[in-house]
Design a protein around this motif. Structure first.
Motif, PDB file in Angstrom:
ATOM      1  N   UNK A 158       0.831  -1.204   0.000  1.00 64.25           N
ATOM      2  CA  UNK A 158       0.000   0.000   0.000  1.00 64.25           C
ATOM      3  C   UNK A 158       0.869   1.259   0.000  1.00 64.25           C
ATOM      4  N   UNK A 159       1.877   1.253   0.842  1.00 66.30           N
ATOM      5  CA  UNK A 159       2.775   2.415   0.932  1.00 66.30           C
ATOM      6  C   UNK A 159       3.589   2.549  -0.365  1.00 66.30           C
ATOM      7  N   UNK A 160       4.005   1.394  -0.908  1.00 65.45           N
ATOM      8  CA  UNK A 160       4.801   1.410  -2.148  1.00 65.45           C
ATOM      9  C   UNK A 160       3.981   1.993  -3.302  1.00 65.45           C
ATOM     10  N   UNK A 161       2.663   1.697  -3.318  1.00 67.62           N
ATOM     11  CA  UNK A 161       1.808   2.212  -4.401  1.00 67.62           C
ATOM     12  C   UNK A 161       1.710   3.730  -4.349  1.00 67.62           C
ATOM     13  N   UNK A 162       1.920   4.273  -3.162  1.00 65.02           N
ATOM     14  CA  UNK A 162       1.815   5.724  -2.997  1.00 65.02           C
ATOM     15  C   UNK A 162       3.129   6.448  -3.251  1.00 65.02           C
ATOM     16  N   UNK A 163       4.141   5.718  -3.700  1.00 66.58           N
ATOM     17  CA  UNK A 163       5.485   6.325  -3.778  1.00 66.58           C
ATOM     18  C   UNK A 163       5.557   7.471  -4.791  1.00 66.58           C
ATOM     19  N   UNK A 164       6.252   8.500  -4.372  1.00 69.97           N
ATOM     20  CA  UNK A 164       6.551   9.646  -5.247  1.00 69.97           C
ATOM     21  C   UNK A 164       8.069   9.809  -5.252  1.00 69.97           C
ATOM     22  N   UNK A 165       8.622  10.015  -6.452  1.00 73.28           N
ATOM     23  CA  UNK A 165      10.071  10.258  -6.543  1.00 73.28           C
ATOM     24  C   UNK A 165      10.319  11.693  -6.981  1.00 73.28           C
ATOM     25  N   UNK A 166      11.193  12.330  -6.213  1.00 75.21           N
ATOM     26  CA  UNK A 166      11.668  13.667  -6.583  1.00 75.21           C
ATOM     27  C   UNK A 166      13.121  13.492  -7.011  1.00 75.21           C
ATOM     28  N   UNK A 167      13.456  13.960  -8.208  1.00 74.48           N
ATOM     29  CA  UNK A 167      14.873  13.954  -8.594  1.00 74.48           C
ATOM     30  C   UNK A 167      15.252  15.355  -9.057  1.00 74.48           C
ATOM     31  N   UNK A 168      16.112  15.951  -8.266  1.00 75.31           N
ATOM     32  CA  UNK A 168      16.463  17.363  -8.439  1.00 75.31           C
ATOM     33  C   UNK A 168      17.515  17.546  -9.521  1.00 75.31           C
ATOM     34  N   UNK A 169      17.572  18.759 -10.056  1.00 75.96           N
ATOM     35  CA  UNK A 169      18.568  19.069 -11.075  1.00 75.96           C
ATOM     36  C   UNK A 169      19.195  20.428 -10.821  1.00 75.96           C
ATOM     37  N   UNK A 170      20.145  20.775 -11.685  1.00 78.71           N
ATOM     38  CA  UNK A 170      20.980  21.946 -11.454  1.00 78.71           C
ATOM     39  C   UNK A 170      20.222  23.269 -11.507  1.00 78.71           C
ATOM     40  N   UNK A 171      19.057  23.299 -12.169  1.00 76.19           N
ATOM     41  CA  UNK A 171      18.339  24.576 -12.262  1.00 76.19           C
ATOM     42  C   UNK A 171      17.326  24.739 -11.123  1.00 76.19           C
ATOM     43  N   UNK A 172      17.148  23.722 -10.305  1.00 77.99           N
ATOM     44  CA  UNK A 172      16.162  23.832  -9.217  1.00 77.99           C
ATOM     45  C   UNK A 172      16.656  24.790  -8.128  1.00 77.99           C
ATOM     46  N   UNK A 173      15.681  25.393  -7.428  1.00 77.97           N
ATOM     47  CA  UNK A 173      16.024  26.401  -6.420  1.00 77.97           C
ATOM     48  C   UNK A 173      15.334  26.091  -5.086  1.00 77.97           C
ATOM     49  N   UNK A 174      15.783  26.775  -4.038  1.00 75.79           N
ATOM     50  CA  UNK A 174      15.147  26.631  -2.721  1.00 75.79           C
ATOM     51  C   UNK A 174      13.691  27.070  -2.794  1.00 75.79           C
ATOM     52  N   UNK A 175      13.438  28.122  -3.566  1.00 74.37           N
ATOM     53  CA  UNK A 175      12.053  28.630  -3.686  1.00 74.37           C
ATOM     54  C   UNK A 175      11.149  27.541  -4.263  1.00 74.37           C
ATOM     55  N   UNK A 176      11.660  26.815  -5.237  1.00 73.88           N
ATOM     56  CA  UNK A 176      10.863  25.728  -5.840  1.00 73.88           C
ATOM     57  C   UNK A 176      10.601  24.620  -4.815  1.00 73.88           C
ATOM     58  N   UNK A 177      11.609  24.318  -4.023  1.00 76.79           N
ATOM     59  CA  UNK A 177      11.443  23.276  -2.999  1.00 76.79           C
ATOM     60  C   UNK A 177      10.344  23.691  -2.018  1.00 76.79           C
ATOM     61  N   UNK A 178      10.382  24.951  -1.589  1.00 75.49           N
ATOM     62  CA  UNK A 178       9.397  25.420  -0.611  1.00 75.49           C
ATOM     63  C   UNK A 178       7.996  25.468  -1.222  1.00 75.49           C
ATOM     64  N   UNK A 179       7.909  25.867  -2.483  1.00 75.23           N
ATOM     65  CA  UNK A 179       6.620  25.888  -3.179  1.00 75.23           C
ATOM     66  C   UNK A 179       6.064  24.464  -3.284  1.00 75.23           C
ATOM     67  N   UNK A 180       6.933  23.518  -3.603  1.00 78.31           N
ATOM     68  CA  UNK A 180       6.513  22.116  -3.706  1.00 78.31           C
ATOM     69  C   UNK A 180       5.961  21.634  -2.369  1.00 78.31           C
ATOM     70  N   UNK A 181       6.674  21.951  -1.296  1.00 82.06           N
ATOM     71  CA  UNK A 181       6.238  21.499   0.030  1.00 82.06           C
ATOM     72  C   UNK A 181       4.853  22.072   0.352  1.00 82.06           C
ATOM     73  N   UNK A 182       4.652  23.348   0.046  1.00 79.06           N
ATOM     74  CA  UNK A 182       3.331  23.971   0.305  1.00 79.06           C
ATOM     75  C   UNK A 182       2.237  23.244  -0.462  1.00 79.06           C
ATOM     76  N   UNK A 183       2.496  23.004  -1.736  1.00 83.62           N
ATOM     77  CA  UNK A 183       1.491  22.340  -2.581  1.00 83.62           C
ATOM     78  C   UNK A 183       1.262  20.906  -2.103  1.00 83.62           C
ATOM     79  N   UNK A 184       2.342  20.226  -1.751  1.00 79.47           N
ATOM     80  CA  UNK A 184       2.226  18.832  -1.316  1.00 79.47           C
ATOM     81  C   UNK A 184       1.358  18.746  -0.065  1.00 79.47           C
TER      82      UNK A 184
END
Ligand code: PLP
Length: 369
Positions: A336-362
Motif C-alpha cells: 500500500x505504501x509502495x503504491x503511494x510512492x513519489x520520486x523527486x529527482x532534483x537538477x541543477x536549475x532547481x532552487x530553494x524557492x521551488x522546494x518550498x513551493x513544492x512542500x506547500x502544494x504537497x
C-alpha cells in the motif's frame, strides 16, 4: 513549471547544444568517409570518446557508443553464452530485467539477487550467489527510484576472484557521484547521455579488453565492429561535451544538489506518517523517494501536475490496476505504501524557492486527498 524529474531525463545544457549544432548543420559528413569532410566528423567522435572515457576513468578503446542506457544494457547481457547462467539484482531497471527474462525463456538460468531493507545487495547474498557459479552478474550502481548507491567494490572483487563477469548499470550514478571504471574493476558498464544534461538517444557501453562482445547490430565496421550503424554524430558530440562538463563540475553539482535535498527532506519530515525510503542509506545527492500512508501516488502526481509540478510515481500501470514499484517491494516496503510512492529527482536549475513551493502544494494536496 517546477521540474523535479531529472532521473527521467535532464534538459540539454546550453553549452552542450552549442557544441552539437555544427554537427547538425555544417559538418554533416559521414564519419566513415575518407575525405576531409568525413575526417572532421570522425575527429569530433574521437574527442567525444576521450571526454566520456575521462569522466569514468576508462581507456579510450574500451568505449562503444550506443543509442543509450537501454541498448548498452541489452548489449552487455548479450555476452551471456547460450544456456548460460545469469544473475541480476532484484532492483534493476527494466532494460536489464526484461532482456534477462527473455534470456531465461531462451534457456538460460536466471538468479535474482535479493536486497536488504535499504535496497542493498549484501556480501552474504554475493557469497551465496558464487556457489551457483553464474557466468554473468549485473548489479546497478545507483537506483533510479530510491537513489540508493550500492557498495559495489567488495562485491565486484569477490565475483572477479571467482572468474565471474560483472556488469554494472551506471546510468543514474554518472554525473552525480564519482565513477571509475578502472578502479571498480567491473568488466562492463552502461552509461546514458540524457541523464547528464546531454541529448537523448545516446549512451555508451564500456568493456574490458579481451571480453568477447556479441554485437546486437551487425552490418558495418563502426565502433570496432561492435555496434554497426552510422554514428549519431551530433548526439555523440553532445554526450562528450556533457561528460566534460560533468567531470569539471561534479563536486559543485553534488554539493548544490545535496543542499537542496537536505532542505526538502527536512520539510518532508514534518508531514505526519511520511516515509522517505532508504533514508539512512548512501543515496544520490539529487534523489528522494517517499510515501504517505493512504495516499495514492498516481493521484498525487496528477494533482501536482495541475499545479505545474513534475514528479514521478513509483507504481506502474498494469491490466487490473496499478502495481507497486518492484524495487520497493524487493526492499520489503508494504504494498500500500509502495503504491503511494513519489520520486523527486532534483537538477541543477532547481532552487530553494521551488522546494518550498513544492512542500506547500504537497501539504495542501496530500491533506485534501
Ligand atoms: N538504466 C537506468 C538505471 C535508468 O534509470 C535508465 C533510464 O531511465 C536506463 C537504464 C535507460 O537509459 P536510456 O533512457 O538511455 O535508454
Amino acid at each position: 513549471m517546477i521540474y523535479f524529474d531529472h532521473n527521467a531525463t535532464t534538459p540539454i545544457d546550453d553549452r552542450v547544444l552549442e557544441a552539437m549544432l555544427p554537427f547538425l548543420t555544417s559538418f554533416y559528413g559521414n564519419p566513415s568517409s575518407l575525405y576531409r569532410h568525413g575526417r572532421i566528423v570522425r575527429s569530433a567522435i574521437d574527442t567525444a570518446r576521450e571526454q566520456v572515457a575521462a569522466l569514468v576513468d576508462a581507456p579510450l578503446s574500451q568505449v562503444i557508443f550506443t543509442s543509450g542506457g537501454t541498448e548498452s544494457n541489452n548489449l552487455a547481457l548479450a555476452i551471456l553464452p547460450a544456456q548460460g547462467r545469469l544473475a541480476i539484482s532484484a532492483i534493476e531497471h527494466p532494460s536489464i530485467t526484461e532482456p534477462a527474462l527473455r534470456l531465461k525463456q531462451l534457456g538460460s538460468t536466471l538468479n535474482i539477487i535479493n536486497v536488504d531493507g535499504n535496497g542493498l545487495v549484501t556480501e552474504t547474498a554475493i557469497e551465496d550467489l558464487i556457489n551457483k557459479k553464474p557466468d554473468l552478474v549485473s548489479i546497478m550502481m545507483a537506483n533510479n527510484e530510491t537513489g540508493v548507491i550500492q557498495n559495489l567494490a567488495p562485491c565486484v572483487q569477490k565475483l572477479r576472484a571467482n572468474n565471474i563477469i560483472v556488469h554494472t548499470d551506471a546510468v543514474q550514478a554518472l554525473g552525480k557521484i564519482p565513477v571509475s571504471f578502472n578502479r571498480l574493476g567491473v568488466h562492463l558498464m552502461s552509461l546514458s547521455s540524457h541523464k547528464i544534461y546531454g541529448p537523448k538517444g545516446c549512451g555508451a557501453l564500456l568493456f574490458e579488453k579481451g571480453l568477447e562482445i556479441n554485437p546486437v547490430f551487425r552490418g558495418g565496421g563502426q565502433e570496432q565492429g561492435l555496434r554497426a550503424g552510422t554514428e549519431n554524430v551530433a548526439a555523440i558530440v553532445g554526450f562528450g561535451k556533457a561528460a566534460e562538463l560533468a567531470k569539471t563540475e561534479l563536486t559543485n553539482r553534488s554539493k548544490q544538489l545535496l543542499a537542496l535535498r537536505t532542505l526538502l527532506e527536512a520539510h518532508l519530515a514534518t508531514i505526519p506518517g511520511l516515509t522517505i525510503f532508504a533514508r539512512q542509506a548512501n543515496r544520490l545527492p539529487n534523489t528522494i523517494q517517499f510515501g504517505i500512508p493512504g495516499i495514492d501516488g498516481e493521484m498525487l502526481l496528477m494533482k501536482l501536475d495541475q499545479k505545474a509540478i513534475a514528479v514521478s510515481s513509483g507504481s506502474a500501470c498494469a491490466s487490473g490496476g496499478r502495481i507497486p514499484s518492484p524495487i520497493l517491494i524487493a526492499m520489503g516496503v508494504e504494498a500500500g505504501l509502495a503504491k503511494g510512492a513519489i520520486r523527486i529527482s532534483l537538477g541543477m536549475a532547481n532552487t530553494e524557492i521551488e522546494v518550498l513551493e513544492f512542500i506547500n502544494q504537497l501539504k495542501a494536496l496530500a491533506y485534501q486527498a
